[in-house]
Design a protein around this motif. Sequence first.
Motif, PDB file in Angstrom:
ATOM      1  N   LEU A  65       0.811  -1.210   0.000  1.00 21.29           N
ATOM      2  CA  LEU A  65       0.000   0.000   0.000  1.00 21.29           C
ATOM      3  C   LEU A  65       0.847   1.263   0.000  1.00 21.29           C
ATOM      4  O   LEU A  65       0.544   2.229  -0.692  1.00 21.29           O
ATOM      5  CB  LEU A  65      -0.920  -0.018   1.225  1.00 21.29           C
ATOM      6  N   GLN A  74       2.197   2.223  -3.556  1.00 17.53           N
ATOM      7  CA  GLN A  74       1.265   2.527  -4.637  1.00 17.53           C
ATOM      8  C   GLN A  74       1.190   4.034  -4.851  1.00 17.53           C
ATOM      9  O   GLN A  74       1.358   4.813  -3.918  1.00 17.53           O
ATOM     10  CB  GLN A  74      -0.124   1.974  -4.308  1.00 17.53           C
ATOM     11  N   ILE A 118      -1.022   6.446  -4.978  1.00 13.16           N
ATOM     12  CA  ILE A 118      -2.357   6.923  -4.656  1.00 13.16           C
ATOM     13  C   ILE A 118      -2.208   8.044  -3.627  1.00 13.16           C
ATOM     14  O   ILE A 118      -1.130   8.258  -3.071  1.00 13.16           O
ATOM     15  CB  ILE A 118      -3.255   5.789  -4.113  1.00 13.16           C
ATOM     16  N   THR A 119      -3.295   8.734  -3.353  1.00 17.04           N
ATOM     17  CA  THR A 119      -3.228   9.854  -2.417  1.00 17.04           C
ATOM     18  C   THR A 119      -3.028   9.344  -0.985  1.00 17.04           C
ATOM     19  O   THR A 119      -3.279   8.169  -0.682  1.00 17.04           O
ATOM     20  CB  THR A 119      -4.516  10.695  -2.466  1.00 17.04           C
ATOM     21  N   LYS A 120      -2.592  10.259  -0.124  1.00 18.83           N
ATOM     22  CA  LYS A 120      -2.378   9.887   1.276  1.00 18.83           C
ATOM     23  C   LYS A 120      -3.677   9.483   1.945  1.00 18.83           C
ATOM     24  O   LYS A 120      -3.689   8.594   2.800  1.00 18.83           O
ATOM     25  CB  LYS A 120      -1.729  11.050   2.033  1.00 18.83           C
ATOM     26  N   LYS A 121      -4.771  10.123   1.560  1.00 18.37           N
ATOM     27  CA  LYS A 121      -6.065   9.774   2.139  1.00 18.37           C
ATOM     28  C   LYS A 121      -6.446   8.344   1.781  1.00 18.37           C
ATOM     29  O   LYS A 121      -6.930   7.588   2.627  1.00 18.37           O
ATOM     30  CB  LYS A 121      -7.136  10.752   1.651  1.00 18.37           C
ATOM     31  N   GLN A 122      -6.219   7.954   0.528  1.00 12.35           N
ATOM     32  CA  GLN A 122      -6.524   6.590   0.097  1.00 12.35           C
ATOM     33  C   GLN A 122      -5.618   5.588   0.816  1.00 12.35           C
ATOM     34  O   GLN A 122      -6.052   4.490   1.171  1.00 12.35           O
ATOM     35  CB  GLN A 122      -6.371   6.460  -1.413  1.00 12.35           C
ATOM     36  N   LYS A 123      -4.355   5.976   1.048  1.00 11.77           N
ATOM     37  CA  LYS A 123      -3.448   5.098   1.788  1.00 11.77           C
ATOM     38  C   LYS A 123      -3.930   4.918   3.223  1.00 11.77           C
ATOM     39  O   LYS A 123      -3.906   3.814   3.762  1.00 11.77           O
ATOM     40  CB  LYS A 123      -2.033   5.665   1.785  1.00 11.77           C
ATOM     41  N   VAL A 141      -7.051   5.254   4.384  1.00 12.27           N
ATOM     42  CA  VAL A 141      -8.267   4.439   4.370  1.00 12.27           C
ATOM     43  C   VAL A 141      -7.924   2.968   4.145  1.00 12.27           C
ATOM     44  O   VAL A 141      -8.456   2.080   4.808  1.00 12.27           O
ATOM     45  CB  VAL A 141      -9.250   4.954   3.291  1.00 12.27           C
ATOM     46  N   GLY A 142      -7.003   2.711   3.234  1.00 14.22           N
ATOM     47  CA  GLY A 142      -6.574   1.335   2.987  1.00 14.22           C
ATOM     48  C   GLY A 142      -5.912   0.714   4.204  1.00 14.22           C
ATOM     49  O   GLY A 142      -6.141  -0.455   4.525  1.00 14.22           O
ATOM     50  N   LYS A 162      -8.602  -0.094   6.807  1.00 14.89           N
ATOM     51  CA  LYS A 162      -9.325  -1.305   6.393  1.00 14.89           C
ATOM     52  C   LYS A 162      -8.481  -2.553   6.637  1.00 14.89           C
ATOM     53  O   LYS A 162      -8.991  -3.577   7.095  1.00 14.89           O
ATOM     54  CB  LYS A 162      -9.698  -1.227   4.912  1.00 14.89           C
TER      55      LYS A 162
END
Length: 92
Positions: free
Chosen positions: A10, A13, A15-20, A22-23, A26
């Motif tokens: 993760l 990847q 992707i944005t820090k927010k998506q990281k 959230v991932g 989860k």
Amino acid sequence: MEEEKQRIPLFRQSITKKQKLVGFVKYVAQAMSDSNVPMASKAITYYILLSLFPAVIVVGNLIPLLHLDKPTVISYIEFILPDDLHHYFYRR
């Protein structure tokens, strides 16, 4: 099986820090669910409470055998317990 081995971590990847974040949340929630942490914590709490009263009885019976004077023991207990409980150790 091979898809899991080749999965990009993760944090690597693009992707944005927010998506990281959230991932990550989860992933942690799934790991806790898979390892059954809530049930284990309930069992540990139950056994600690179950063993607390016999431990108090054993310690209470060992104090006279060790020839400790009452004021010394009370001072140690007062140091450990909250101030609201101190009056229970003094006889009137």
